[in-house]
Design a protein around this motif. Sequence first.
Motif, PDB file in Angstrom:
ATOM      1  N   ALA A 238      -9.072   5.715  -3.162  1.00 43.77           N
ATOM      2  CA  ALA A 238      -8.324   6.396  -2.099  1.00 43.77           C
ATOM      3  C   ALA A 238      -7.936   7.790  -2.556  1.00 43.77           C
ATOM      4  O   ALA A 238      -7.359   7.957  -3.636  1.00 43.77           O
ATOM      5  CB  ALA A 238      -7.066   5.602  -1.745  1.00 43.77           C
ATOM      6  N   HIS A 240      -5.603  11.104  -2.285  1.00 43.79           N
ATOM      7  CA  HIS A 240      -4.271  11.496  -1.844  1.00 43.79           C
ATOM      8  C   HIS A 240      -4.417  12.473  -0.678  1.00 43.79           C
ATOM      9  O   HIS A 240      -5.388  13.245  -0.622  1.00 43.79           O
ATOM     10  CB  HIS A 240      -3.532  12.167  -3.007  1.00 43.79           C
ATOM     11  CG  HIS A 240      -2.095  12.447  -2.724  1.00 43.79           C
ATOM     12  ND1 HIS A 240      -1.664  13.655  -2.206  1.00 43.79           N
ATOM     13  CD2 HIS A 240      -0.983  11.693  -2.885  1.00 43.79           C
ATOM     14  CE1 HIS A 240      -0.348  13.613  -2.063  1.00 43.79           C
ATOM     15  NE2 HIS A 240       0.096  12.443  -2.461  1.00 43.79           N
ATOM     16  N   TYR A 247      -7.074   7.634  -6.390  1.00 42.06           N
ATOM     17  CA  TYR A 247      -6.605   6.383  -6.983  1.00 42.06           C
ATOM     18  C   TYR A 247      -7.687   5.308  -6.859  1.00 42.06           C
ATOM     19  O   TYR A 247      -8.197   5.044  -5.770  1.00 42.06           O
ATOM     20  CB  TYR A 247      -5.311   5.943  -6.313  1.00 42.06           C
ATOM     21  CG  TYR A 247      -4.238   7.003  -6.467  1.00 42.06           C
ATOM     22  CD1 TYR A 247      -3.489   7.103  -7.619  1.00 42.06           C
ATOM     23  CD2 TYR A 247      -4.050   7.963  -5.464  1.00 42.06           C
ATOM     24  CE1 TYR A 247      -2.550   8.112  -7.784  1.00 42.06           C
ATOM     25  CE2 TYR A 247      -3.111   8.973  -5.617  1.00 42.06           C
ATOM     26  CZ  TYR A 247      -2.371   9.048  -6.784  1.00 42.06           C
ATOM     27  OH  TYR A 247      -1.453  10.059  -6.947  1.00 42.06           O
ATOM     28  N   ILE A 289      -7.349  -0.540  -1.541  1.00 42.62           N
ATOM     29  CA  ILE A 289      -6.340   0.436  -1.924  1.00 42.62           C
ATOM     30  C   ILE A 289      -6.262   1.528  -0.861  1.00 42.62           C
ATOM     31  O   ILE A 289      -7.283   1.950  -0.315  1.00 42.62           O
ATOM     32  CB  ILE A 289      -6.644   1.045  -3.318  1.00 42.62           C
ATOM     33  CG1 ILE A 289      -5.493   1.956  -3.785  1.00 42.62           C
ATOM     34  CG2 ILE A 289      -7.980   1.799  -3.316  1.00 42.62           C
ATOM     35  CD1 ILE A 289      -5.586   2.325  -5.253  1.00 42.62           C
ATOM     36  N   TYR A 290      -5.029   1.949  -0.531  1.00 44.01           N
ATOM     37  CA  TYR A 290      -4.805   3.034   0.419  1.00 44.01           C
ATOM     38  C   TYR A 290      -3.586   3.849   0.000  1.00 44.01           C
ATOM     39  O   TYR A 290      -2.614   3.302  -0.533  1.00 44.01           O
ATOM     40  CB  TYR A 290      -4.544   2.497   1.842  1.00 44.01           C
ATOM     41  CG  TYR A 290      -5.789   2.192   2.623  1.00 44.01           C
ATOM     42  CD1 TYR A 290      -6.555   3.213   3.181  1.00 44.01           C
ATOM     43  CD2 TYR A 290      -6.201   0.876   2.812  1.00 44.01           C
ATOM     44  CE1 TYR A 290      -7.707   2.922   3.907  1.00 44.01           C
ATOM     45  CE2 TYR A 290      -7.344   0.582   3.533  1.00 44.01           C
ATOM     46  CZ  TYR A 290      -8.091   1.614   4.080  1.00 44.01           C
ATOM     47  OH  TYR A 290      -9.225   1.330   4.794  1.00 44.01           O
ATOM     48  N   CYS A 291      -3.632   5.147   0.293  1.00 44.96           N
ATOM     49  CA  CYS A 291      -2.456   6.004   0.203  1.00 44.96           C
ATOM     50  C   CYS A 291      -1.752   6.009   1.561  1.00 44.96           C
ATOM     51  O   CYS A 291      -2.411   5.994   2.608  1.00 44.96           O
ATOM     52  CB  CYS A 291      -2.844   7.436  -0.137  1.00 44.96           C
ATOM     53  SG  CYS A 291      -3.234   7.732  -1.864  1.00 44.96           S
ATOM     54  N   VAL A 298       1.193   4.494  -2.836  1.00 49.53           N
ATOM     55  CA  VAL A 298      -0.121   3.865  -2.909  1.00 49.53           C
ATOM     56  C   VAL A 298       0.074   2.357  -2.838  1.00 49.53           C
ATOM     57  O   VAL A 298       1.005   1.815  -3.447  1.00 49.53           O
ATOM     58  CB  VAL A 298      -0.849   4.232  -4.217  1.00 49.53           C
ATOM     59  CG1 VAL A 298      -2.041   3.319  -4.461  1.00 49.53           C
ATOM     60  CG2 VAL A 298      -1.333   5.671  -4.178  1.00 49.53           C
ATOM     61  N   TYR A 299      -0.816   1.690  -2.107  1.00 47.17           N
ATOM     62  CA  TYR A 299      -0.767   0.242  -1.972  1.00 47.17           C
ATOM     63  C   TYR A 299      -2.102  -0.354  -2.425  1.00 47.17           C
ATOM     64  O   TYR A 299      -3.168   0.203  -2.126  1.00 47.17           O
ATOM     65  CB  TYR A 299      -0.508  -0.152  -0.522  1.00 47.17           C
ATOM     66  CG  TYR A 299       0.802   0.365   0.035  1.00 47.17           C
ATOM     67  CD1 TYR A 299       1.967  -0.378  -0.063  1.00 47.17           C
ATOM     68  CD2 TYR A 299       0.859   1.622   0.649  1.00 47.17           C
ATOM     69  CE1 TYR A 299       3.173   0.110   0.442  1.00 47.17           C
ATOM     70  CE2 TYR A 299       2.055   2.106   1.147  1.00 47.17           C
ATOM     71  CZ  TYR A 299       3.212   1.353   1.046  1.00 47.17           C
ATOM     72  OH  TYR A 299       4.395   1.842   1.532  1.00 47.17           O
ATOM     73  N   ILE A 313       4.347   7.669  -5.714  1.00 45.94           N
ATOM     74  CA  ILE A 313       3.559   8.785  -6.247  1.00 45.94           C
ATOM     75  C   ILE A 313       4.467   9.968  -6.573  1.00 45.94           C
ATOM     76  O   ILE A 313       5.281  10.386  -5.741  1.00 45.94           O
ATOM     77  CB  ILE A 313       2.500   9.250  -5.225  1.00 45.94           C
ATOM     78  CG1 ILE A 313       1.568   8.107  -4.826  1.00 45.94           C
ATOM     79  CG2 ILE A 313       1.688  10.416  -5.785  1.00 45.94           C
ATOM     80  CD1 ILE A 313       0.638   8.446  -3.677  1.00 45.94           C
ATOM     81  N   LEU A 320       1.943   7.517 -11.038  1.00 49.22           N
ATOM     82  CA  LEU A 320       2.511   6.431 -10.254  1.00 49.22           C
ATOM     83  C   LEU A 320       3.647   5.727 -10.986  1.00 49.22           C
ATOM     84  O   LEU A 320       3.688   5.694 -12.217  1.00 49.22           O
ATOM     85  CB  LEU A 320       1.428   5.398  -9.935  1.00 49.22           C
ATOM     86  CG  LEU A 320       0.167   5.895  -9.229  1.00 49.22           C
ATOM     87  CD1 LEU A 320      -0.834   4.760  -9.095  1.00 49.22           C
ATOM     88  CD2 LEU A 320       0.520   6.480  -7.871  1.00 49.22           C
TER      89      LEU A 320
END
Length: 390
Positions: A238, A240, A247, A289-291, A298-299, A313, A320
């Motif tokens: 992902a 940012h 990430y 994963i996603y921002c 971030v998840y 972040i 992180l």
Amino acid sequence: MNLPNIVACLLTGLFLALGSTTKAADAQKGSPPMHVYIGTYAKPDAPGIFHLLLDPATGKLTAAKPASGIENPSFVAVAPNHKFLYSVAEVDTFKGAKGGGVVGFAIDPKTGDLTKLNEQATGGASTCHVTVDHTSHCVMVASYSGGSIAACTINAQGELSPRTAFIQHTGSSVDKGRQEGPHAHSIYPSPDNRFALSCDLGLDKILVYKLDPVKGTLTPNDPPSVSVKPGSGPRHFAFHPSGKFGYLITEMGQTVIAFSYNADKGSLTELQTLSTVASPHKGNSCAEIYCHPNGKFVYGSNRGADNIAIFKIDQLTGKLTAIGHQGSGIKEPRGFGIDPTGRWMLVASQNGDNVQVFSIDGETGALLPTGEKVSVPKPVCVEFLNMAQQ
């Protein structure tokens, strides 16, 4: 300033803030529902791509008309022009050709329903990931078992050309059971659309390619890749929202790796590695994963531990801090998605056969169960289409 004036100023500020919040809420109440498309594992004659409707004001989730006719449409991608959707066919043989497939659909601008356009073979077995470049000119796919990536161009009607690019990854890594050869797991356009990044679980590398979206070509970059700790197993990536950081979630290593990103060179520099679990969890593996759209969080999803890991972040450094997990009602979260407003997260529980809604606190990053849930068999991927943006 005397006390009465101070109180008056504070009250005025409070009323203005409340008024602003009320206006934002009212604006969302007037917005049309967001369309959500869920990729699943399914037989060709069964519903495969599920179409859901998300109320952006309340988070209420309802089912709409699904699409069928594809075997294992596990991953889907909506074109940035909002006119088309593309799905993989995660199989080893597609229409008599060795390898998987990619299928195009037109999106009805009023209902969000899908109408099949055409399909193409990818040349790589178990095609598991698909993205569309930022100009909606080409589709890129990654094939896990085949260890390859490919691209097709898109015409004005949304139809896919035969492959315009095909690259076979080569090599292996330390885990002879899972990394005996290349396993391309995903591919993404860079924020400026000049490069494409492919995560390969079998090579412990993120490979970088120069992208020509109009011609649909992929050319190895210089440097051609960045390596991560052996045995990590890169899966998804992902960027940012600033474009300065990226990430990576590692399936086997159960980690999130933070990178700085050089947009001019298309290169990554590792900054930090953090575990996705608070303590070792046998049988756990990571997936998505996603921002968050606001760039603050971030998840990442844990399968086995069955939760979503949450990281804060640092906006200056990109590094992180782990701040918690949410696992309420989640069973093998292979995929999830964050809606374009950043208010809702939809989690696809592959072993729970459902998609459920969590509200997102934009200040703390916390995820709160809403109780909204829709039954979907073997859900894998979550994609949003906000008709209000058209």
